[in-house]
Scaffold this motif. Structure first.
Motif, PDB file in Angstrom:
ATOM      1  N   ARG A 126      50.548  47.337  39.863  1.00  9.38           N
ATOM      2  CA  ARG A 126      51.073  46.039  39.412  1.00  9.38           C
ATOM      3  C   ARG A 126      50.876  44.973  40.484  1.00  9.38           C
ATOM      4  O   ARG A 126      50.569  43.811  40.177  1.00  9.38           O
ATOM      5  CB  ARG A 126      52.550  46.159  39.035  1.00  9.38           C
ATOM      6  N   GLU A 127      51.050  45.335  41.745  1.00  8.60           N
ATOM      7  CA  GLU A 127      50.828  44.374  42.824  1.00  8.60           C
ATOM      8  C   GLU A 127      49.380  43.919  42.855  1.00  8.60           C
ATOM      9  O   GLU A 127      49.088  42.745  43.077  1.00  8.60           O
ATOM     10  CB  GLU A 127      51.226  44.990  44.166  1.00  8.60           C
ATOM     11  N   THR A 128      48.466  44.852  42.619  1.00  8.07           N
ATOM     12  CA  THR A 128      47.043  44.513  42.606  1.00  8.07           C
ATOM     13  C   THR A 128      46.727  43.549  41.472  1.00  8.07           C
ATOM     14  O   THR A 128      46.087  42.496  41.678  1.00  8.07           O
ATOM     15  CB  THR A 128      46.194  45.787  42.456  1.00  8.07           C
ATOM     16  N   PHE A 129      47.155  43.893  40.267  1.00 10.34           N
ATOM     17  CA  PHE A 129      46.809  43.081  39.099  1.00 10.34           C
ATOM     18  C   PHE A 129      47.533  41.737  39.099  1.00 10.34           C
ATOM     19  O   PHE A 129      46.935  40.701  38.789  1.00 10.34           O
ATOM     20  CB  PHE A 129      47.117  43.858  37.820  1.00 10.34           C
ATOM     21  N   SER A 130      48.800  41.737  39.455  1.00  9.84           N
ATOM     22  CA  SER A 130      49.517  40.462  39.505  1.00  9.84           C
ATOM     23  C   SER A 130      48.972  39.597  40.636  1.00  9.84           C
ATOM     24  O   SER A 130      48.936  38.366  40.529  1.00  9.84           O
ATOM     25  CB  SER A 130      51.026  40.686  39.681  1.00  9.84           C
ATOM     26  N   GLY A 131      48.520  40.246  41.716  1.00  5.72           N
ATOM     27  CA  GLY A 131      47.927  39.501  42.827  1.00  5.72           C
ATOM     28  C   GLY A 131      46.668  38.774  42.414  1.00  5.72           C
ATOM     29  O   GLY A 131      46.438  37.623  42.814  1.00  5.72           O
ATOM     30  N   LEU A 132      45.828  39.422  41.594  1.00  2.00           N
ATOM     31  CA  LEU A 132      44.620  38.753  41.120  1.00  2.00           C
ATOM     32  C   LEU A 132      44.984  37.606  40.181  1.00  2.00           C
ATOM     33  O   LEU A 132      44.371  36.539  40.227  1.00  2.00           O
ATOM     34  CB  LEU A 132      43.691  39.746  40.417  1.00  2.00           C
ATOM     35  N   ARG A 133      45.982  37.819  39.334  1.00  2.00           N
ATOM     36  CA  ARG A 133      46.417  36.752  38.424  1.00  2.00           C
ATOM     37  C   ARG A 133      46.933  35.550  39.217  1.00  2.00           C
ATOM     38  O   ARG A 133      46.606  34.395  38.896  1.00  2.00           O
ATOM     39  CB  ARG A 133      47.520  37.282  37.499  1.00  2.00           C
ATOM     40  N   GLU A 134      47.710  35.802  40.240  1.00  2.00           N
ATOM     41  CA  GLU A 134      48.250  34.708  41.051  1.00  2.00           C
ATOM     42  C   GLU A 134      47.141  34.004  41.833  1.00  2.00           C
ATOM     43  O   GLU A 134      47.170  32.772  41.996  1.00  2.00           O
ATOM     44  CB  GLU A 134      49.323  35.251  41.990  1.00  2.00           C
ATOM     45  N   LEU A 135      46.144  34.775  42.293  1.00  2.00           N
ATOM     46  CA  LEU A 135      45.008  34.169  42.975  1.00  2.00           C
ATOM     47  C   LEU A 135      44.243  33.267  42.020  1.00  2.00           C
ATOM     48  O   LEU A 135      43.813  32.160  42.394  1.00  2.00           O
ATOM     49  CB  LEU A 135      44.092  35.258  43.528  1.00  2.00           C
ATOM     50  N   ARG A 136      44.079  33.701  40.784  1.00  2.53           N
ATOM     51  CA  ARG A 136      43.405  32.883  39.778  1.00  2.53           C
ATOM     52  C   ARG A 136      44.130  31.540  39.593  1.00  2.53           C
ATOM     53  O   ARG A 136      43.492  30.487  39.495  1.00  2.53           O
ATOM     54  CB  ARG A 136      43.334  33.654  38.458  1.00  2.53           C
ATOM     55  N   GLU A 137      45.463  31.579  39.561  1.00  2.00           N
ATOM     56  CA  GLU A 137      46.223  30.342  39.389  1.00  2.00           C
ATOM     57  C   GLU A 137      46.024  29.410  40.584  1.00  2.00           C
ATOM     58  O   GLU A 137      45.888  28.185  40.423  1.00  2.00           O
ATOM     59  CB  GLU A 137      47.710  30.656  39.202  1.00  2.00           C
ATOM     60  N   LYS A 138      45.974  29.977  41.773  1.00  2.00           N
ATOM     61  CA  LYS A 138      45.741  29.172  42.974  1.00  2.00           C
ATOM     62  C   LYS A 138      44.359  28.521  42.925  1.00  2.00           C
ATOM     63  O   LYS A 138      44.201  27.331  43.234  1.00  2.00           O
ATOM     64  CB  LYS A 138      45.871  30.051  44.217  1.00  2.00           C
ATOM     65  N   LEU A 139      43.357  29.290  42.519  1.00  2.00           N
ATOM     66  CA  LEU A 139      41.995  28.764  42.452  1.00  2.00           C
ATOM     67  C   LEU A 139      41.865  27.710  41.360  1.00  2.00           C
ATOM     68  O   LEU A 139      41.108  26.741  41.513  1.00  2.00           O
ATOM     69  CB  LEU A 139      41.009  29.904  42.216  1.00  2.00           C
ATOM     70  N   ARG A 140      42.556  27.888  40.264  1.00  2.00           N
ATOM     71  CA  ARG A 140      42.536  26.869  39.206  1.00  2.00           C
ATOM     72  C   ARG A 140      43.005  25.531  39.744  1.00  2.00           C
ATOM     73  O   ARG A 140      42.401  24.485  39.475  1.00  2.00           O
ATOM     74  CB  ARG A 140      43.456  27.300  38.057  1.00  2.00           C
ATOM     75  N   ARG A 141      44.080  25.565  40.505  1.00  2.00           N
ATOM     76  CA  ARG A 141      44.614  24.310  41.049  1.00  2.00           C
ATOM     77  C   ARG A 141      43.664  23.709  42.077  1.00  2.00           C
ATOM     78  O   ARG A 141      43.447  22.492  42.114  1.00  2.00           O
ATOM     79  CB  ARG A 141      45.991  24.562  41.680  1.00  2.00           C
TER      80      ARG A 141
END
Length: 234
Positions: free
Chosen positions: A178-193
């Motif tokens: 879960r840490e791995t997958f949520s980490g990628l999701r959170e990274l995606r949000e950072k990159l979107r911004r």
């Protein structure tokens, strides 16, 4: 061993639907990729009408399978999910509809150079991120991803970055996954911004962990053995 591909895919889609419901998502948001490394074209053509995507790891194997694909057989888009060697770029662009494993500016520049030859064309890719930080795995470190994306946007105008991909650690520890997958999701949000790109796709989750990946936001799950059975390395 008798492999019933249709039953296997139906079971996986049921699991995906359950995981999507638990996380308040629509199943239509999530695509099922059949990972076909070392599996024969005959199994692939049986599965293709039931899949959203086909995933292959090696350029040479994919090229051979595409040339052997029966003209009457249904297909679906092909994604490259293995490490891309720069001397295979040209053939990869001929064999795949999308490359999920771009993890360096050198690879991106090589892709852009080939795409610019003749009639220039745009091509979609994902950036592969090594979220588990395992030395044996491909992928850029999470903290270096924003710089890579920025450099690609500046120097590779023919490449369209549509999302991120990761391969989780081979573990049954749900917390780690879960840490791995949520980490990628959170990274995606950072990159979107930071980049102002939609980055709609998150390719994460395989045969052993795709339900957790769906719960954490995956839009593409990459499933091989749960569909096709053990690989025939011979």
């Amino acid at each position: 061993m008798v492999i019933n591909i249709g039953e296997n895919i139906a079971k996986i889609r049921e699991d995906m639907a359950s995981a999507a419901k638990r996380s308040g998502r629509a199943l239509s948001e999530i695509k099922l990729m059949g990972v076909t490394k070392y599996h024969p074209v005959e199994m692939m053509t049986a599965a293709a009408p039931l899949l959203d995507l086909i995933g292959e790891n090696k350029v040479q194997e994919a090229a051979g399978k595409r040339s052997a694909w029966p003209a009457e057989a249904e297909s679906c888009p092909w994604h490259m999910i293995g490490h891309l060697q720069r001397n295979k770029i040209r053939r990869a662009l001929e064999s795949f509809d999308l490359i999920e494993s771009v993890d360096s500016l050198e690879t991106a520049v090589g892709l852009n150079r080939v795409l610019s030859e003749g009639e220039p064309r745009s091509f979609p890719v994902f950036i592969e991120v090594n979220m588990s930080r395992e030395a044996a795995k491909s992928g850029i470190a999470p903290e270096e991803t924003e710089r890579l994306l920025d450099d690609m946007m500046k120097s590779c105008p023919l490449i369209a970055v549509n999302g991120l991909m990761t391969v989780a650690e081979d573990t049954e520890d749900e917390r780690v996954l879960r840490e791995t997958f949520s980490g990628l999701r959170e990274l995606r949000e950072k990159l979107r911004r930071a980049a102002g790109l939609p980055l709609p796709e998150l390719s994460m989750g395989m045969s052993g962990d795709y339900m957790i990946a769906v719960e954490e936001g995956s839009t593409i799950v990459r499933v091989g053995s749960a569909i096709f059975g053990p690989r025939n390395y011979g």
